[in-house]
Design a protein around this motif. Structure first.
Motif, PDB file in Angstrom:
ATOM      1  N   ASP A  31       0.618  -1.121  -0.045  1.00 42.40           N
ATOM      2  CA  ASP A  31       0.033   0.166   0.005  1.00 42.40           C
ATOM      3  C   ASP A  31       0.812   1.228  -0.027  1.00 42.40           C
ATOM      4  O   ASP A  31       0.505   2.347  -0.764  1.00 42.40           O
ATOM      5  CB  ASP A  31      -0.961   0.054   1.204  1.00 42.40           C
ATOM      6  CG  ASP A  31      -2.165  -0.851   1.116  1.00 42.40           C
ATOM      7  OD1 ASP A  31      -3.157  -0.017   0.203  1.00 42.40           O
ATOM      8  OD2 ASP A  31      -2.106  -1.936   1.377  1.00 42.40           O
ATOM      9  N   ARG A  34       1.988   1.853  -3.636  1.00 39.58           N
ATOM     10  CA  ARG A  34       1.047   2.280  -4.288  1.00 39.58           C
ATOM     11  C   ARG A  34       0.753   3.851  -4.079  1.00 39.58           C
ATOM     12  O   ARG A  34       0.498   4.562  -4.930  1.00 39.58           O
ATOM     13  CB  ARG A  34      -0.330   1.493  -4.247  1.00 39.58           C
ATOM     14  CG  ARG A  34      -0.443   0.479  -4.736  1.00 39.58           C
ATOM     15  CD  ARG A  34      -1.815  -0.248  -5.014  1.00 39.58           C
ATOM     16  NE  ARG A  34      -2.224  -0.674  -3.734  1.00 39.58           N
ATOM     17  CZ  ARG A  34      -2.014  -1.968  -3.063  1.00 39.58           C
ATOM     18  NH1 ARG A  34      -1.296  -2.789  -3.704  1.00 39.58           N
ATOM     19  NH2 ARG A  34      -2.361  -2.257  -1.775  1.00 39.58           N
ATOM     20  N   ALA A  38       1.173   6.791  -6.931  1.00 38.55           N
ATOM     21  CA  ALA A  38       0.171   7.707  -7.251  1.00 38.55           C
ATOM     22  C   ALA A  38       0.728   9.121  -7.224  1.00 38.55           C
ATOM     23  O   ALA A  38       0.391   9.765  -8.181  1.00 38.55           O
ATOM     24  CB  ALA A  38      -0.829   7.407  -6.244  1.00 38.55           C
ATOM     25  N   LYS A 114     -14.316  10.681  -5.605  1.00 37.23           N
ATOM     26  CA  LYS A 114     -14.393   9.426  -6.781  1.00 37.23           C
ATOM     27  C   LYS A 114     -14.893  10.027  -8.127  1.00 37.23           C
ATOM     28  O   LYS A 114     -14.421   9.490  -9.045  1.00 37.23           O
ATOM     29  CB  LYS A 114     -15.345   8.250  -5.981  1.00 37.23           C
ATOM     30  CG  LYS A 114     -14.830   7.670  -4.965  1.00 37.23           C
ATOM     31  CD  LYS A 114     -13.417   6.873  -5.055  1.00 37.23           C
ATOM     32  CE  LYS A 114     -13.046   6.171  -4.078  1.00 37.23           C
ATOM     33  NZ  LYS A 114     -11.767   5.427  -4.575  1.00 37.23           N
ATOM     34  N   PRO A 119      -6.897  10.041  -7.318  1.00 32.42           N
ATOM     35  CA  PRO A 119      -6.293   8.856  -6.629  1.00 32.42           C
ATOM     36  C   PRO A 119      -6.694   9.198  -5.336  1.00 32.42           C
ATOM     37  O   PRO A 119      -6.173  10.318  -4.955  1.00 32.42           O
ATOM     38  CB  PRO A 119      -4.950   8.608  -6.984  1.00 32.42           C
ATOM     39  CG  PRO A 119      -4.947   9.201  -8.467  1.00 32.42           C
ATOM     40  CD  PRO A 119      -6.073  10.334  -8.670  1.00 32.42           C
ATOM     41  N   ASP A 136      -7.557   4.195  -2.664  1.00 30.19           N
ATOM     42  CA  ASP A 136      -6.822   3.413  -3.665  1.00 30.19           C
ATOM     43  C   ASP A 136      -5.581   2.704  -3.032  1.00 30.19           C
ATOM     44  O   ASP A 136      -4.973   1.602  -3.265  1.00 30.19           O
ATOM     45  CB  ASP A 136      -6.458   4.137  -4.787  1.00 30.19           C
ATOM     46  CG  ASP A 136      -7.741   4.848  -5.547  1.00 30.19           C
ATOM     47  OD1 ASP A 136      -8.142   4.061  -6.222  1.00 30.19           O
ATOM     48  OD2 ASP A 136      -7.859   5.880  -5.244  1.00 30.19           O
TER      49      ASP A 136
END
Length: 323
Positions: A31, A34, A38, A114, A119, A136
């Motif tokens: 995570d 990620r 992003a 959203k 992101p 995300d």
């Protein structure tokens, strides 16, 4: 309460917060990667939001990101519901902070985030919360207990959140190859900016202030030049202006101890050959380091051919606030 009780309370607080930060280490995984990806792919800015104490921590995280190469700003989630959400664009990334993951003001703006397709990086203390599931990427900042003896006031949880924000900012800084010069452009004011932006050329003595003599002159002439210019030294140059050496107050003490006739001895015979020097384009902070390493108070500034173009003295650096 006595002093021992106060000290015990302080130590307990620090131990709890230390353990809260240490507990983050095994959570740095997919995570976190990620989240970094992003932000690195973001063509806009990182928008940080959070309510209450989480908002205060969010403001600090946004400021740290902005000062380390990741354009970022903080948006209050309550204000976002009343117009400030327009500050978020489709090019941005949002970091939403909530210890419970259920903060109403934050959840209210989730559908709009959203809808923009932005992101979302969720930073919560509850991996099963609404905010965590919507993200995300989810950065788990949960703690087993707060330092507050009532286990109510955000203490260990805010420390853990701040530490996670720092971890994110530093990882991004290194990924971007952020340099001290880049950092300086975000901090032009104060001592930090002066240390990182000022160059030797900005501060050096030059022109009529420059102490210099030719290698053929007697020591007495060099002493007169040192006295006139007041820097405690003089450069010794040849006919082309190329540095041959340096003569300082320290050299004078050694000469006097040796019994040499100061009226007749040529400066070339008693100077220190070569001498410490630096380039005009070097950072002023580098000049400080060179002086400290050599235990001297001045450096000659030379061009690529070794010609004297200036002298920088410790006093110049002190006046500029570099030291």
């Amino acid at each position: 309460m006595n002093s021992e009780t106060l000290l015990a309370s302080a130590r307990r607080t620090l131990e709890i917060e230390r353990d809260a930060v240490a507990a983050l280490l095994p959570r740095i995984g997919a995570d976190f990667t990620r989240a970094c990806a992003a932000v690195l792919a973001c063509k806009g800015r990182v928008v940080v939001t959070g309510m209450g104490k989480s908002g205060h921590i969010g403001g600090k995280i946004a400021a740290t990101l902005a000062s380390t190469g990741t354009p970022s700003f903080f948006v209050h989630p309550g204000e976002a519901s009343h117009g400030d959400l327009g500050m978020i664009t489709r090019q941005d990334v949002v970091i939403a902070i909530s210890n419970s993951g259920e903060t109403a003001e934050v959840l209210t703006i989730l559908p709009l985030i959203k809808r923009l397709g932005v992101p979302l990086i969720a930073m919560t203390g509850k991996p099963g919360s609404t905010l965590a599931k919507a993200g995300d990427a989810h950065l788990d900042v949960s703690v087993t207990q707060e330092a507050c003896p009532l286990n109510l006031a955000p203490t260990a949880s805010t420390t853990a959140t701040l530490a996670m924000g720092d971890a994110l900012a530093v990882a991004l800084l290194e990924a971007r190859g952020f340099t001290p010069e880049d950092f300086a452009f975000s901090h032009p004011g104060g001592a930090l900016g002066r240390r990182l932006l000022l160059t030797v050329e900005n501060l050096m003595q030059k022109g009529e202030r420059l102490p210099q003599v030719s290698r053929e002159v007697p020591l007495t002439a060099a002493l007169l030049e040192m006295t006139r210019k007041g820097l405690g030294m003089t450069a010794v140059i040849d006919a082309d202006g190329v540095v041959q050496g340096v003569f300082t107050d320290g050299d004078l003490r050694r000469v006097l101890d040796s019994g040499v006739d100061v009226r007749t001895v040529p400066i070339a015979q008693v100077m220190t050959p070569g001498g410490k020097r630096i380039a005009a384009g070097a950072l002023a902070a580098e000049a400080v380091q060179k002086m400290e390493a050599a235990k001297i108070t001045s450096l000659m500034v030379t061009d690529a051919a070794g010609r004297l173009i200036g002298v920088i003295h410790l006093q110049d650096l002190l006046r500029a606030g570099v030291v």
